[in-house]
Design a protein around this motif. Sequence first.
Motif, mmCIF file in Angstrom:
data_model
loop_
_atom_site.group_PDB
_atom_site.id
_atom_site.type_symbol
_atom_site.label_atom_id
_atom_site.label_comp_id
_atom_site.label_asym_id
_atom_site.label_seq_id
_atom_site.Cartn_x
_atom_site.Cartn_y
_atom_site.Cartn_z
ATOM 1 N N GLY B 121 0.572 -1.132 0.009
ATOM 2 C CA GLY B 121 -0.050 0.108 -0.010
ATOM 3 C C GLY B 121 0.882 1.235 -0.053
ATOM 4 N N MET B 122 1.918 1.371 0.763
ATOM 5 C CA MET B 122 2.730 2.383 0.663
ATOM 6 C C MET B 122 3.376 2.510 -0.574
ATOM 7 S SD MET B 122 4.575 1.700 4.466
ATOM 8 C CE MET B 122 4.688 2.879 5.689
ATOM 9 N N ARG B 123 4.023 1.594 -1.148
ATOM 10 C CA ARG B 123 4.500 1.611 -2.493
ATOM 11 C C ARG B 123 3.535 2.212 -3.597
ATOM 12 N NH1 ARG B 123 8.822 -1.781 -3.868
ATOM 13 N NH2 ARG B 123 8.097 -2.193 -5.805
ATOM 14 N N ARG B 124 2.228 1.795 -3.357
ATOM 15 C CA ARG B 124 1.217 2.221 -4.177
ATOM 16 C C ARG B 124 1.377 3.857 -4.218
ATOM 17 N NH1 ARG B 124 0.388 0.824 -9.180
ATOM 18 N NH2 ARG B 124 -1.931 0.871 -9.770
ATOM 19 N N ARG B 125 1.107 4.198 -2.809
ATOM 20 C CA ARG B 125 1.124 5.623 -2.511
ATOM 21 C C ARG B 125 2.390 6.496 -3.106
ATOM 22 N NH1 ARG B 125 -0.048 5.703 3.357
ATOM 23 N NH2 ARG B 125 0.387 3.694 3.608
ATOM 24 N N VAL B 126 3.581 5.896 -3.277
ATOM 25 C CA VAL B 126 4.704 6.610 -3.758
ATOM 26 C C VAL B 126 4.518 6.647 -5.220
ATOM 27 C CG1 VAL B 126 7.151 6.441 -4.198
ATOM 28 C CG2 VAL B 126 6.244 5.442 -1.996
ATOM 29 N N ALA B 127 4.054 5.573 -6.034
ATOM 30 C CA ALA B 127 3.732 5.728 -7.256
ATOM 31 C C ALA B 127 2.701 6.519 -7.612
ATOM 32 C CB ALA B 127 3.210 4.281 -7.858
ATOM 33 N N ILE B 128 1.586 6.936 -6.744
ATOM 34 C CA ILE B 128 0.651 7.976 -6.983
ATOM 35 C C ILE B 128 1.194 9.254 -6.803
ATOM 36 C CG2 ILE B 128 -1.441 8.957 -5.984
ATOM 37 C CD1 ILE B 128 -2.362 6.017 -5.267
ATOM 38 N N LEU B 129 2.097 9.324 -5.673
ATOM 39 C CA LEU B 129 2.582 10.815 -5.356
ATOM 40 C C LEU B 129 3.656 11.130 -6.711
ATOM 41 C CD1 LEU B 129 2.284 12.588 -3.186
ATOM 42 C CD2 LEU B 129 4.419 11.482 -2.102
ATOM 43 N N ARG B 130 4.590 10.212 -7.314
ATOM 44 C CA ARG B 130 5.209 10.493 -8.418
ATOM 45 C C ARG B 130 4.509 11.009 -9.437
ATOM 46 N NH1 ARG B 130 8.237 5.216 -10.461
ATOM 47 N NH2 ARG B 130 6.107 4.692 -11.189
ATOM 48 N N ALA B 131 3.452 10.340 -9.929
ATOM 49 C CA ALA B 131 2.598 10.462 -10.852
ATOM 50 C C ALA B 131 2.003 12.110 -10.793
ATOM 51 C CB ALA B 131 1.400 9.492 -11.256
ATOM 52 N N VAL B 132 1.442 12.487 -9.583
ATOM 53 C CA VAL B 132 0.981 13.728 -9.230
ATOM 54 C C VAL B 132 1.911 14.590 -9.366
ATOM 55 C CG1 VAL B 132 -0.282 14.922 -7.551
ATOM 56 C CG2 VAL B 132 -1.031 12.731 -7.922
ATOM 57 N N LEU B 133 3.085 14.405 -8.891
ATOM 58 C CA LEU B 133 4.127 15.591 -9.153
ATOM 59 C C LEU B 133 4.844 15.661 -10.098
ATOM 60 C CD1 LEU B 133 5.361 15.147 -5.138
ATOM 61 C CD2 LEU B 133 3.771 16.802 -5.957
ATOM 62 N N ALA B 134 4.672 14.849 -11.149
ATOM 63 C CA ALA B 134 5.718 14.814 -12.171
ATOM 64 C C ALA B 134 4.824 15.742 -13.157
ATOM 65 C CB ALA B 134 5.286 13.427 -12.963
ATOM 66 N N ASP B 135 3.623 16.246 -12.837
ATOM 67 C CA ASP B 135 3.014 17.389 -13.411
ATOM 68 C C ASP B 135 2.833 16.991 -14.916
ATOM 69 O OD1 ASP B 135 1.732 19.712 -12.586
ATOM 70 O OD2 ASP B 135 3.403 20.830 -13.171
ATOM 71 N N GLY B 136 2.575 16.154 -15.372
ATOM 72 C CA GLY B 136 2.070 15.656 -16.852
ATOM 73 C C GLY B 136 0.683 16.651 -17.305
ATOM 74 N N ASP B 137 0.579 16.682 -18.784
ATOM 75 C CA ASP B 137 -0.534 17.363 -18.978
ATOM 76 C C ASP B 137 -1.679 16.363 -19.057
ATOM 77 O OD1 ASP B 137 0.728 19.926 -19.253
ATOM 78 O OD2 ASP B 137 1.781 19.455 -21.255
ATOM 79 N N LEU B 138 -1.569 15.005 -19.038
ATOM 80 C CA LEU B 138 -2.317 14.007 -18.961
ATOM 81 C C LEU B 138 -1.968 12.992 -17.664
ATOM 82 C CD1 LEU B 138 -4.966 12.271 -20.107
ATOM 83 C CD2 LEU B 138 -3.404 11.417 -21.777
ATOM 84 N N LEU B 139 -3.033 12.607 -16.841
ATOM 85 C CA LEU B 139 -2.423 11.828 -15.930
ATOM 86 C C LEU B 139 -3.458 10.623 -16.216
ATOM 87 C CD1 LEU B 139 -1.216 11.330 -13.200
ATOM 88 C CD2 LEU B 139 -3.174 12.499 -12.046
#
Lengths: 250, 198
Positions: B121-139
């Motif tokens: 579960g913690m690893r999944r949250r790291v993956a989510i945080l990474r995706a959100v903070l990468a600041d892509g134009d499409l998530l």
Amino acid sequence: MSAKPRWEKAVAILLALVLWQLGAMALNSPILLVSPLRVFVRLTELVRERFFYAAIGFSLARIIAGFLLGLAGGSLLAAAASRWRILEILLWPYITVIKTTPVASFIILCLIWLDSSNLSVFIAFLMVLPIVYANVLEGIRQTDSKLLEMAQLFRVGFGRRLRYIYLPQLRPYLTTACSVALGLSWKAGIAAEVIGIPDGSIGEMLYEAKVYLSSPDLFAWTVVIIAVSILFEKLFLLLLKAGYRRLERG
Amino acid sequence: MEEILVRGLCKRFGEKVVLQDFSARFTSGQTTCVMGRSGCGKTTLLNILMGFVSPDAGQVTGVPSHLSAVFQEDRLLDGFSARANIAFVRPQLTAKLLGHHLEAVGLAQDAGRPVRELSGGMRRRVAILRAVLADGDLLLLDEPFKGLDEATRASVAAYLRAETAGRTVIMVTHDPDEVALMGGSLLKMEPAEQGQEL
């Protein structure tokens, strides 16, 4: 084979020494087989001589240089070959020839081209290069493609990909390559010195021991080579491990 | 950013037809949840949008060049910390801002540990945080709540909703509860059939 506890290793070494001593006593001919006690005495004499350290320094510096050049060259060539398949095909005959040719043939051939004092650098380099090349190339090939896709999606540059993906994934391949190549670089480097006989090298000491039929010298120097080789291997692998720890701590 | 149009997508892997004449429209600046049973081609659709899989037929238009994603697998750098995993995609992020986001998803205490030591579960949250903070134009989110317990799922969904407001998000899931948590419009996907916007 699983890692043996220290006491088991110590017992095995002790038994081997006892067997050696008994063999020497049975033969009773120091030229054919010198006893470990006599070798130990000779070693204690050698460590008091300045040329002893100079010879170790001479050979050590050259073999390390050859090893490091082989490590760098093999890694760079593997990186290039993984990127351009044509390069891998073009390199294949050279790598195969280096891997399969007897080291003595290279030594004699290189004696014609090179000064004997630097021969061990080149020979150690030649022995290390194909091992590192093959291992690093395999490591790059086995890099997790899903991580590379992730890096591509997030538009991560090559520098960060190298540091965070390639180098960590190469760790077992580099460790194996270095472990094998370190021992081999010592064997081949010293063989080159015995044939080339550069002044003040360990190889020259071994050559002189052969000429004067001095078994205590031959065995004493062999013990020195084994000790220095193992120490250097342990130290290098420790440094590699520490480097990786530092990389991961970032 | 223009809307993303998917027209007549077809994809088969060997004998298995995964997508057949699939069409959809993803409105820019909004969240779209694509829901369907396992094996109906949701992940293949995301892989096509990410450019990792080429469709056998059909067209995709409007996909921006700067994407970020939560993959089906976490795809984390195992030997590195949560902080390093996020710095990998967003090195210029300040420690203060990163700390704020780590706190928001309950990872502040464990952010320095190698992610291989963290729970699923913690690893999944790291993956989510990474995706959100990468600041892509499409998530793109592929089953983002996989492995999270109910309470964590709700808090992470609230974090995601807040952080992605106004951004174009496509989430795929098989779970109607996750659709309800994320909100946005719903697109149901049927196995190897055309999608239907509801």
